[in-house]
Scaffold this active site. Structure first.
Site, PDB file in Angstrom:
ATOM      1  N   GLY A 148      19.843  -1.111  36.173  1.00  0.00           N
ATOM      2  CA  GLY A 148      18.681  -1.283  35.300  1.00  0.00           C
ATOM      3  C   GLY A 148      17.421  -0.680  35.898  1.00  0.00           C
ATOM      4  O   GLY A 148      16.476  -0.356  35.179  1.00  0.00           O
ATOM      5  N   ASN A 149      17.403  -0.518  37.235  1.00  0.00           N
ATOM      6  CA  ASN A 149      16.262   0.122  37.905  1.00  0.00           C
ATOM      7  C   ASN A 149      16.289   1.638  37.768  1.00  0.00           C
ATOM      8  O   ASN A 149      15.287   2.312  38.063  1.00  0.00           O
ATOM      9  CB  ASN A 149      16.235  -0.216  39.402  1.00  0.00           C
ATOM     10  CG  ASN A 149      15.565  -1.527  39.695  1.00  0.00           C
ATOM     11  OD1 ASN A 149      16.161  -2.418  40.286  1.00  0.00           O
ATOM     12  ND2 ASN A 149      14.314  -1.677  39.288  1.00  0.00           N
ATOM     13  N   SER A 150      17.422   2.194  37.359  1.00  0.00           N
ATOM     14  CA  SER A 150      17.534   3.649  37.245  1.00  0.00           C
ATOM     15  C   SER A 150      16.442   4.203  36.329  1.00  0.00           C
ATOM     16  O   SER A 150      16.256   3.729  35.211  1.00  0.00           O
ATOM     17  CB  SER A 150      18.905   4.034  36.690  1.00  0.00           C
ATOM     18  OG  SER A 150      19.913   3.827  37.643  1.00  0.00           O
ATOM     19  N   ASP A 202      20.184  14.813  37.368  1.00  0.00           N
ATOM     20  CA  ASP A 202      20.137  13.470  36.798  1.00  0.00           C
ATOM     21  C   ASP A 202      18.730  13.108  36.321  1.00  0.00           C
ATOM     22  O   ASP A 202      18.229  12.013  36.571  1.00  0.00           O
ATOM     23  CB  ASP A 202      20.638  12.429  37.810  1.00  0.00           C
ATOM     24  CG  ASP A 202      20.981  11.094  37.140  1.00  0.00           C
ATOM     25  OD1 ASP A 202      21.236  11.091  35.919  1.00  0.00           O
ATOM     26  OD2 ASP A 202      20.982  10.062  37.835  1.00  0.00           O
ATOM     27  N   HIS A 262      21.585   9.854  33.284  1.00  0.00           N
ATOM     28  CA  HIS A 262      22.686   8.930  32.988  1.00  0.00           C
ATOM     29  C   HIS A 262      22.217   7.693  32.217  1.00  0.00           C
ATOM     30  O   HIS A 262      23.038   6.971  31.657  1.00  0.00           O
ATOM     31  CB  HIS A 262      23.417   8.528  34.274  1.00  0.00           C
ATOM     32  CG  HIS A 262      22.693   7.541  35.138  1.00  0.00           C
ATOM     33  ND1 HIS A 262      21.908   7.915  36.214  1.00  0.00           N
ATOM     34  CD2 HIS A 262      22.637   6.190  35.104  1.00  0.00           C
ATOM     35  CE1 HIS A 262      21.415   6.839  36.797  1.00  0.00           C
ATOM     36  NE2 HIS A 262      21.828   5.771  36.138  1.00  0.00           N
TER      37      HIS A 262
END
Length: 460
Positions: free
Chosen positions: A279-281, A200, A170
């Site tokens: 933002g940590n994804s 994902d 994503h």
């Protein structure tokens, strides 16, 4: 003078004289003398300690008035402050038998070791937005605008020409341009190497020829750990590009294992109370050995309560990443090379799949006669479940995949075909049509999928 009893003979006077009794000793004076002697002895001993005069491993303990204590080793001269304010964590890195090694590490050591392996990822895409009139049904075509989003990634390897980075799907989906920023704040353009929307996960690649020698000297490939050996309560560290501000570090513990976050996701996620923010994804969840044991996902983080973040276990991700790393890196093709399957279809998500007894994917409602799908033997009523080895669950995902393939290319497509009331998967090869020519474009079916399924006799 000789003493006899209580008299003594005085030879000078040639007579006996009584013996004068001795003055009794003052006990207080004796006590003071002893104190003086003790102080002297203590001073001598302390001097000997300070100047190395006392040998052989003796230790003098000096209690501090404030209640703390400092230990002085006479043999080495080293001091250790037992009230040290330096924060440390007890390592809980798992061994092969699931136990911990008991070594104490500082979080800053773990962070500084892993940060060169973490990158920021910026996704620039053009998205369709509704204007004021279209939102209220007053006509007017939707407009497009450029949207920028940020995420994180982990450097996991390289081949002869590329540096390979894992992130969440994503983070990179619908990207027109991808930019990767390294620890030295230098940014380089990247391309998608492979994606797995179901899990994902995605791998992106940066050309080694584009990366400066200075940047290469400061980055490194991450070490992957064993997420199967994790225990609830182990300390972990999360690093990522939180809120797009740049690298940041949070710490916590493994709160739970094998979590199912929602009905739309598979189980098996690592739950942690280390903050996982937008933002940590795609960033790393790290054990106290500096090994990556999870890939963080802010998409899965709970918005209702604090301290509930989730990560994809690295052991589960490894076989998927190995497959994605070996795919051919693709760039978006130009408009004059755009390809199509020549179908109209409808997205089959999990809710539709359950309602109609279909596999997830793209339901083929119509096939253009003489088009690419028709020539490959794909018929209406089939469900496209994968395109060139990558699963698809919607028409939008299928169109996104097609952006990287030129007209005239031959690609393997997995379809599910009804067979005696059940769907059976098979793989067909299809030579792609040129898009935007008469009868060759792909579109979202506007018809009633249930009617189409009933006509084909596939509803169960």
């Amino acid at each position: 003078m000789e003493e006899y009893g209580r008299y003594e003979f005085n030879q000078n006077q040639n007579q006996y004289q009584p013996v004068q009794p001795e003055e009794p000793k003052d006990p207080k004076k004796n006590h003071d003398n002893l104190k003086k002697f003790a102080k002297r002895a203590g001073a001598i001993a302390l001097s000997a300690v300070l100047f190395g005069g006392i040998a052989g491993g003796t230790m003098v303990g000096i209690n501090m008035a404030a209640g703390g204590s400092t230990q002085v080793s006479a043999s080495t001269g080293d001091t250790s402050d037992t009230n040290s304010s330096k924060a440390t964590l007890q390592t809980t890195s798992a061994t092969s038998d699931g136990s911990t090694d008991g070594q104490s590490l500082d979080v800053s050591d773990v962070a500084s070791s892993v940060m060169p392996s973490i990158v920021s990822i910026t996704n620039q895409s053009v998205q369709e937005v509704q204007n004021y009139y279209s939102m209220f049904g007053m006509g007017g075509a939707p407009q497009t605008e450029e949207v920028e989003s940020c995420g994180s990634g982990i450097i996991i390897g390289e081949n002869d020409t590329e540096l390979l980075i894992v992130t969440n799907n994503h983070v990179v989906e619908n990207a027109d341009t991808l930019t990767v920023g390294f620890i030295d704040n230098q940014a380089y353009e990247a391309n998608i190497k492979g994606t797995d929307p179901d899990n994902d996960l995605a791998v992106v690649a940066v050309n080694l020829a584009d990366i400066s020698d200075d940047t290469m000297s400061q980055i490194k490939i991450a070490t992957l750990g064993d997420s199967d050996a994790l225990s609830v309560g182990q300390q972990v560290v999360a690093i990522g590009n939180a809120l797009g501000y740049g690298q940041s570090v949070t710490t916590g513990i493994v709160s739970a294992l094998d979590r199912q976050v929602s009905e739309d996701t598979e189980g098996g996620f690592i739950q942690t109370d280390a903050a996982i923010n937008p933002g940590n994804s795609g960033g790393a969840l790290i054990n106290m050995n500096g090994e990556v044991i999870g890939i963080n996902s802010a998409k899965l983080a709970s918005t209702d309560v604090e301290g509930m973040g989730y990560a994809i276990p690295i052991t589960r991700a490894e076989p998927i990443l190995e497959n994605l790393m070996n795919k051919t890196t693709r760039e978006k093709v130009s408009d004059d090379q755009a390809a199509a399957l020549s179908i109209s279809g409808t997205s089959v998500d999990s809710s539709v799949a359950e309602a109609y007894g279909l596999p997830e994917g793209v339901y083929v409602a119509e096939v253009v006669e003489g088009g690419a799908a028709d020539n490959a033997g794909i018929t209406a009523g089939s469900v496209i479940t994968a395109f060139d080895g990558t699963s698809v669950t919607s028409m939008d995902e299928l169109k996104q995949q097609l952006q990287y393939y030129a007209a005239g290319e031959t690609v393997d497509i997995t379809i599910a075909v009804a067979d005696n009331g059940q769907y059976v998967e098979k793989t067909v090869s299809i030579t792609l049509d040129k898009a935007d020519t008469q009868g060759s474009s792909d579109s979202q079916s506007q018809g009633n999928m249930q009617d189409s399924i009933l006509q084909q006799g596939y509803l169960r």
